[in-house]
Design a protein around this motif. Sequence first.
Motif, mmCIF file in Angstrom:
data_model
loop_
_atom_site.group_PDB
_atom_site.id
_atom_site.type_symbol
_atom_site.label_atom_id
_atom_site.label_comp_id
_atom_site.label_asym_id
_atom_site.label_seq_id
_atom_site.Cartn_x
_atom_site.Cartn_y
_atom_site.Cartn_z
ATOM 1 N N LEU A 179 51.152 -26.410 -11.206
ATOM 2 C CA LEU A 179 51.651 -27.651 -10.623
ATOM 3 C C LEU A 179 50.496 -28.556 -10.193
ATOM 4 O O LEU A 179 50.446 -29.735 -10.564
ATOM 5 N N ALA A 180 49.565 -28.025 -9.416
ATOM 6 C CA ALA A 180 48.470 -28.828 -8.867
ATOM 7 C C ALA A 180 47.606 -29.448 -9.975
ATOM 8 O O ALA A 180 47.123 -30.570 -9.824
ATOM 9 N N LEU A 181 47.439 -28.727 -11.071
ATOM 10 C CA LEU A 181 46.634 -29.239 -12.184
ATOM 11 C C LEU A 181 47.471 -30.064 -13.155
ATOM 12 O O LEU A 181 47.058 -30.329 -14.277
ATOM 13 N N GLY A 241 53.920 -30.093 -3.441
ATOM 14 C CA GLY A 241 52.568 -30.394 -3.910
ATOM 15 C C GLY A 241 51.509 -30.154 -2.858
ATOM 16 O O GLY A 241 50.412 -29.683 -3.168
ATOM 17 N N SER A 242 51.823 -30.444 -1.606
ATOM 18 C CA SER A 242 50.854 -30.203 -0.523
ATOM 19 C C SER A 242 50.492 -28.722 -0.450
ATOM 20 O O SER A 242 49.317 -28.371 -0.290
ATOM 21 N N PHE A 243 51.498 -27.870 -0.581
ATOM 22 C CA PHE A 243 51.232 -26.426 -0.570
ATOM 23 C C PHE A 243 50.472 -25.990 -1.820
ATOM 24 O O PHE A 243 49.483 -25.257 -1.733
ATOM 25 N N ALA A 244 50.918 -26.446 -2.988
ATOM 26 C CA ALA A 244 50.270 -26.068 -4.248
ATOM 27 C C ALA A 244 48.821 -26.546 -4.294
ATOM 28 O O ALA A 244 47.927 -25.810 -4.724
ATOM 29 N N ILE A 245 48.582 -27.754 -3.821
ATOM 30 C CA ILE A 245 47.217 -28.290 -3.798
ATOM 31 C C ILE A 245 46.351 -27.493 -2.832
ATOM 32 O O ILE A 245 45.197 -27.183 -3.133
ATOM 33 N N GLY A 246 46.904 -27.145 -1.675
ATOM 34 C CA GLY A 246 46.150 -26.342 -0.714
ATOM 35 C C GLY A 246 45.734 -24.997 -1.301
ATOM 36 O O GLY A 246 44.569 -24.586 -1.192
ATOM 37 N N THR A 282 45.544 -24.128 -4.535
ATOM 38 C CA THR A 282 44.643 -24.327 -5.679
ATOM 39 C C THR A 282 43.275 -24.811 -5.233
ATOM 40 O O THR A 282 42.246 -24.322 -5.724
ATOM 41 N N GLY A 283 43.243 -25.752 -4.300
ATOM 42 C CA GLY A 283 41.964 -26.260 -3.800
ATOM 43 C C GLY A 283 41.123 -25.183 -3.152
ATOM 44 O O GLY A 283 39.901 -25.109 -3.364
ATOM 45 N N GLY A 308 38.529 -32.439 -8.569
ATOM 46 C CA GLY A 308 38.914 -33.471 -9.532
ATOM 47 C C GLY A 308 40.030 -33.065 -10.473
ATOM 48 O O GLY A 308 40.782 -33.909 -10.958
ATOM 49 N N SER A 309 40.159 -31.771 -10.747
ATOM 50 C CA SER A 309 41.188 -31.311 -11.675
ATOM 51 C C SER A 309 42.580 -31.290 -11.046
ATOM 52 O O SER A 309 43.577 -31.156 -11.754
ATOM 53 N N ILE A 310 42.657 -31.427 -9.730
ATOM 54 C CA ILE A 310 43.952 -31.457 -9.039
ATOM 55 C C ILE A 310 44.524 -32.858 -9.185
ATOM 56 O O ILE A 310 43.980 -33.817 -8.648
ATOM 57 N N VAL A 311 45.632 -32.957 -9.923
ATOM 58 C CA VAL A 311 46.187 -34.273 -10.244
ATOM 59 C C VAL A 311 47.674 -34.415 -9.892
ATOM 60 O O VAL A 311 48.275 -35.455 -10.182
ATOM 61 N N TRP A 312 48.270 -33.405 -9.264
ATOM 62 C CA TRP A 312 49.678 -33.537 -8.878
ATOM 63 C C TRP A 312 49.878 -34.742 -7.964
ATOM 64 O O TRP A 312 50.892 -35.412 -8.025
#
Length: 160
Positions: free
Chosen positions: A17-19, A65-70, A72-73, A82-86
């Motif tokens: 999701l995050a990517l 997305g906030s959870f997925a980005i957290g 993944t980041g 930079g690869s996180i684009v959700w």
Amino acid sequence: MTQPSPRFLIAHPAHFLALGFGSGLAPRAPGTFGTLAGWLLYPLIRPLFGEWQFLAFLVFGVVLGSFAIGITGRKLGEIDHGSIVWDEIVAIWLVLFFTPAGWLWQLAAFALFRFFDILKPPPVRQCDARLKNGFGVMADDLLAAGYALLVLAILKRILG
């Protein structure tokens, strides 16, 4: 800092999701590719929802997305890698939702969103600098979307 790969992409649903379903793996300008993926997905997703349902879907996209980005980041060693684009995908969906019909308006929406996402005028830059978590990554793009929507509204008013 870890550079994501196709294997990383499918290692966890949060990464997928995050990517941005793989659009964030683009070697150059992943944010632009993520925004493009969002633009291309919009006509497939939008008809599935009524207006209020779509807005609720966007809120859900921000929260999830906030959870997925957290997740993944942290795994990548940089919360706003930079690869996180959700964040770009959800933000362009928001912009397109309020954009007048027609591909020229959509092209303008795309260009304006990318401009403000890259430029990061206040308070976008401050949000980006201060909120170092998944929600912060989402929030700065939502603010850039707000700038794009403001300019689109002004253009709509001028052009009729």
